[in-house]
Design a protein around this motif. Sequence first.
Motif, PDB file in Angstrom:
ATOM      1  N   LEU A 170     -22.710  54.405  42.509  1.00 41.03           N
ATOM      2  CA  LEU A 170     -22.166  53.141  43.005  1.00 41.03           C
ATOM      3  C   LEU A 170     -21.396  52.396  41.924  1.00 41.03           C
ATOM      4  CD1 LEU A 170     -25.104  51.812  45.216  1.00 41.03           C
ATOM      5  CD2 LEU A 170     -22.852  52.576  45.982  1.00 41.03           C
ATOM      6  N   ALA A 171     -21.790  52.599  40.670  1.00 42.19           N
ATOM      7  CA  ALA A 171     -21.098  51.934  39.568  1.00 42.19           C
ATOM      8  C   ALA A 171     -19.653  52.400  39.439  1.00 42.19           C
ATOM      9  CB  ALA A 171     -21.848  52.183  38.250  1.00 42.19           C
ATOM     10  N   ARG A 172     -19.345  53.546  40.037  1.00 38.34           N
ATOM     11  CA  ARG A 172     -17.974  54.063  39.993  1.00 38.34           C
ATOM     12  C   ARG A 172     -17.134  53.554  41.161  1.00 38.34           C
ATOM     13  NH1 ARG A 172     -18.238  59.879  40.476  1.00 38.34           N
ATOM     14  NH2 ARG A 172     -20.491  59.978  40.674  1.00 38.34           N
ATOM     15  N   CYS A 173     -17.730  52.711  42.008  1.00 37.37           N
ATOM     16  CA  CYS A 173     -17.047  52.255  43.221  1.00 37.37           C
ATOM     17  C   CYS A 173     -16.756  50.754  43.182  1.00 37.37           C
ATOM     18  CB  CYS A 173     -17.917  52.539  44.441  1.00 37.37           C
ATOM     19  SG  CYS A 173     -18.324  54.279  44.697  1.00 37.37           S
ATOM     20  N   ARG A 174     -15.639  50.382  43.808  1.00 40.26           N
ATOM     21  CA  ARG A 174     -15.333  48.980  44.065  1.00 40.26           C
ATOM     22  C   ARG A 174     -14.807  48.879  45.500  1.00 40.26           C
ATOM     23  NH1 ARG A 174     -11.654  46.741  39.245  1.00 40.26           N
ATOM     24  NH2 ARG A 174     -12.023  44.728  40.280  1.00 40.26           N
ATOM     25  N   PHE A 175     -15.033  47.718  46.107  1.00 40.93           N
ATOM     26  CA  PHE A 175     -14.712  47.539  47.518  1.00 40.93           C
ATOM     27  C   PHE A 175     -13.854  46.288  47.707  1.00 40.93           C
ATOM     28  CE2 PHE A 175     -18.651  49.800  47.009  1.00 40.93           C
ATOM     29  CZ  PHE A 175     -18.595  50.824  47.951  1.00 40.93           C
ATOM     30  N   PHE A 176     -12.776  46.441  48.466  1.00 42.21           N
ATOM     31  CA  PHE A 176     -11.834  45.340  48.663  1.00 42.21           C
ATOM     32  C   PHE A 176     -11.464  45.211  50.137  1.00 42.21           C
ATOM     33  CE2 PHE A 176     -11.200  47.183  44.490  1.00 42.21           C
ATOM     34  CZ  PHE A 176     -11.171  46.081  43.642  1.00 42.21           C
ATOM     35  N   SER A 177     -11.281  43.970  50.580  1.00 40.81           N
ATOM     36  CA  SER A 177     -10.723  43.741  51.911  1.00 40.81           C
ATOM     37  C   SER A 177      -9.497  42.854  51.761  1.00 40.81           C
ATOM     38  CB  SER A 177     -11.756  43.087  52.840  1.00 40.81           C
ATOM     39  OG  SER A 177     -12.122  41.800  52.358  1.00 40.81           O
ATOM     40  N   GLY A 178      -8.655  42.880  52.784  1.00 38.45           N
ATOM     41  CA  GLY A 178      -7.443  42.063  52.764  1.00 38.45           C
ATOM     42  C   GLY A 178      -6.198  42.885  53.005  1.00 38.45           C
ATOM     43  N   GLU A 179      -5.100  42.187  53.148  1.00 48.76           N
ATOM     44  CA  GLU A 179      -3.813  42.838  53.405  1.00 48.76           C
ATOM     45  C   GLU A 179      -3.356  43.591  52.162  1.00 48.76           C
ATOM     46  OE1 GLU A 179       0.335  43.477  53.656  1.00 48.76           O
ATOM     47  OE2 GLU A 179      -0.401  41.837  52.431  1.00 48.76           O
ATOM     48  N   TRP A 180      -2.603  44.675  52.362  1.00 49.91           N
ATOM     49  CA  TRP A 180      -2.246  45.566  51.260  1.00 49.91           C
ATOM     50  C   TRP A 180      -1.585  44.845  50.091  1.00 49.91           C
ATOM     51  CZ3 TRP A 180      -0.119  49.264  55.454  1.00 49.91           C
ATOM     52  CH2 TRP A 180      -1.145  50.125  55.869  1.00 49.91           C
ATOM     53  N   SER A 181      -0.601  44.013  50.358  1.00 51.94           N
ATOM     54  CA  SER A 181       0.115  43.350  49.261  1.00 51.94           C
ATOM     55  C   SER A 181      -0.815  42.438  48.467  1.00 51.94           C
ATOM     56  CB  SER A 181       1.307  42.548  49.802  1.00 51.94           C
ATOM     57  OG  SER A 181       0.874  41.504  50.651  1.00 51.94           O
ATOM     58  N   GLN A 182      -1.752  41.798  49.166  1.00 57.63           N
ATOM     59  CA  GLN A 182      -2.700  40.912  48.489  1.00 57.63           C
ATOM     60  C   GLN A 182      -3.673  41.706  47.620  1.00 57.63           C
ATOM     61  OE1 GLN A 182      -2.688  37.443  48.709  1.00 57.63           O
ATOM     62  NE2 GLN A 182      -0.743  37.753  49.770  1.00 57.63           N
ATOM     63  N   VAL A 183      -4.152  42.824  48.157  1.00 54.75           N
ATOM     64  CA  VAL A 183      -5.071  43.669  47.388  1.00 54.75           C
ATOM     65  C   VAL A 183      -4.347  44.256  46.183  1.00 54.75           C
ATOM     66  CG1 VAL A 183      -6.455  45.790  47.443  1.00 54.75           C
ATOM     67  CG2 VAL A 183      -6.554  44.186  49.354  1.00 54.75           C
ATOM     68  N   SER A 184      -3.094  44.647  46.355  1.00 50.97           N
ATOM     69  CA  SER A 184      -2.302  45.182  45.236  1.00 50.97           C
ATOM     70  C   SER A 184      -2.202  44.167  44.113  1.00 50.97           C
ATOM     71  CB  SER A 184      -0.895  45.564  45.704  1.00 50.97           C
ATOM     72  OG  SER A 184      -0.943  46.626  46.620  1.00 50.97           O
ATOM     73  N   GLN A 185      -1.903  42.911  44.459  1.00 52.67           N
ATOM     74  CA  GLN A 185      -1.804  41.857  43.443  1.00 52.67           C
ATOM     75  C   GLN A 185      -3.117  41.675  42.705  1.00 52.67           C
ATOM     76  OE1 GLN A 185      -0.160  38.164  44.981  1.00 52.67           O
ATOM     77  NE2 GLN A 185       1.344  39.277  46.220  1.00 52.67           N
ATOM     78  N   LEU A 186      -4.225  41.713  43.460  1.00 55.84           N
ATOM     79  CA  LEU A 186      -5.539  41.558  42.842  1.00 55.84           C
ATOM     80  C   LEU A 186      -5.825  42.700  41.877  1.00 55.84           C
ATOM     81  CD1 LEU A 186      -8.263  40.110  42.639  1.00 55.84           C
ATOM     82  CD2 LEU A 186      -9.017  41.404  44.652  1.00 55.84           C
ATOM     83  N   LEU A 187      -5.528  43.913  42.284  1.00 50.37           N
ATOM     84  CA  LEU A 187      -5.784  45.079  41.432  1.00 50.37           C
ATOM     85  C   LEU A 187      -4.886  45.085  40.207  1.00 50.37           C
ATOM     86  CD1 LEU A 187      -6.187  47.799  44.198  1.00 50.37           C
ATOM     87  CD2 LEU A 187      -7.963  47.037  42.620  1.00 50.37           C
ATOM     88  N   LEU A 188      -3.622  44.729  40.380  1.00 51.35           N
ATOM     89  CA  LEU A 188      -2.677  44.751  39.273  1.00 51.35           C
ATOM     90  C   LEU A 188      -2.959  43.642  38.255  1.00 51.35           C
ATOM     91  CD1 LEU A 188       0.594  45.453  41.286  1.00 51.35           C
ATOM     92  CD2 LEU A 188      -0.565  47.039  39.733  1.00 51.35           C
ATOM     93  N   SER A 189      -3.612  42.577  38.708  1.00 52.66           N
ATOM     94  CA  SER A 189      -3.916  41.472  37.801  1.00 52.66           C
ATOM     95  C   SER A 189      -5.230  41.661  37.061  1.00 52.66           C
ATOM     96  CB  SER A 189      -3.966  40.146  38.581  1.00 52.66           C
ATOM     97  OG  SER A 189      -5.018  40.164  39.521  1.00 52.66           O
ATOM     98  N   SER A 190      -6.046  42.621  37.514  1.00 53.66           N
ATOM     99  CA  SER A 190      -7.331  42.868  36.857  1.00 53.66           C
ATOM    100  C   SER A 190      -7.112  43.640  35.559  1.00 53.66           C
ATOM    101  CB  SER A 190      -8.284  43.629  37.782  1.00 53.66           C
ATOM    102  OG  SER A 190      -7.758  44.899  38.092  1.00 53.66           O
ATOM    103  N   LYS A 191      -7.957  43.387  34.587  1.00 49.80           N
ATOM    104  CA  LYS A 191      -7.855  44.042  33.284  1.00 49.80           C
ATOM    105  C   LYS A 191      -9.094  44.896  33.038  1.00 49.80           C
ATOM    106  CE  LYS A 191      -4.026  41.770  32.473  1.00 49.80           C
ATOM    107  NZ  LYS A 191      -2.718  42.410  32.496  1.00 49.80           N
ATOM    108  N   PRO A 192      -8.932  46.122  32.551  1.00 45.77           N
ATOM    109  CA  PRO A 192      -7.636  46.798  32.380  1.00 45.77           C
ATOM    110  C   PRO A 192      -7.084  47.261  33.721  1.00 45.77           C
ATOM    111  CG  PRO A 192      -9.402  48.322  31.868  1.00 45.77           C
ATOM    112  CD  PRO A 192     -10.060  46.989  32.162  1.00 45.77           C
ATOM    113  N   CYS A 193      -5.788  47.256  33.843  1.00 45.71           N
ATOM    114  CA  CYS A 193      -5.142  47.682  35.080  1.00 45.71           C
ATOM    115  C   CYS A 193      -4.781  49.161  34.956  1.00 45.71           C
ATOM    116  CB  CYS A 193      -3.884  46.856  35.336  1.00 45.71           C
ATOM    117  SG  CYS A 193      -2.921  47.452  36.733  1.00 45.71           S
ATOM    118  N   SER A 194      -5.486  49.985  35.675  1.00 37.10           N
ATOM    119  CA  SER A 194      -5.182  51.414  35.659  1.00 37.10           C
ATOM    120  C   SER A 194      -4.789  51.845  37.060  1.00 37.10           C
ATOM    121  CB  SER A 194      -6.388  52.218  35.170  1.00 37.10           C
ATOM    122  OG  SER A 194      -7.512  51.973  35.985  1.00 37.10           O
TER     123      SER A 194
END
Length: 278
Positions: A170-194
């Motif tokens: 489970l430590a290797r997993c993350r879960f997100f809800s929301g519209e694609w563009s919004q989720v993309s922004q959230l992921l791209l703003s997280s550090k480190p962004c991979s």
Amino acid sequence: KAAKEHSIPTDANKVLENKVLETALGLRYVNMAMVELSCLGGTHEEDIVSKSVSAHSDLIPGVYEGGLKIWECTFDLMRFLSEAEIQFANKRVLDLGCGAGLLGITALKGKAEKVHFQDYNSTVIDEITLPNVVANCVSDGNGAGSEDDGKIVKPPSKRRKKSESSADQLARCRFFSGEWSQVSQLLLSSKPCSKYDLILTSETIYNPDYYSSLHDTLSQLLDENGRVYLAAKVHYFGVGGGTYLFEKFIEERNVFRSRVVKEIDEGLKRFILEIAFK
């Protein structure tokens, strides 16, 4: 719909309480009809079940995008991943439009470095995706195998040996809800962004209105050497999308190259596309 990351409960087994599990292709998943019944009273803020029932539809644009059902192309893609011996070990994987999350779970079982799950609806993540991941991380002597497909299985026992803990998976997993563009922004703003080595997605091209957002999401989140595996029907009646239309869209954007890696002729024709940067 704004993006949201869903936390994993400290006691992950709690998400399996009152859930009935079934199996398909060797994976456990919660019985969708039982989930719909439990959510019918509008106990979840989205109230997507009663809205779906009222609209007599599995798709309500901007409200509910079909995550309460497992669509057939998901199984097509799972079979292809096995047949083609796609390697997940040490890969970063995104299950986009995950619904039940079976594609991401397949990657997790394949020793992926990390697996992220995204669905439009938070209800789907909380009530279906997360329970399914937990159910497949547990080893308690009641493991589901392909010979058990279609059978009801008991939820994992609450008392397990430490060696059987699902915490490391489970430590290797993350879960997100929301519209694609919004989720993309959230992921791209997280550090480190991979970015992702593999993006798996099934039945997400049914509506041409979403093509631009999907294309942008793939181009923003896919690693330069990564691959997208997309499973879909040749045409979605009543909505207008389909594989030929999406391939044409990709060609016009001139960012990706795509090729058909599998064609399924049973019933309405279905395809699996491999997409990569040019």
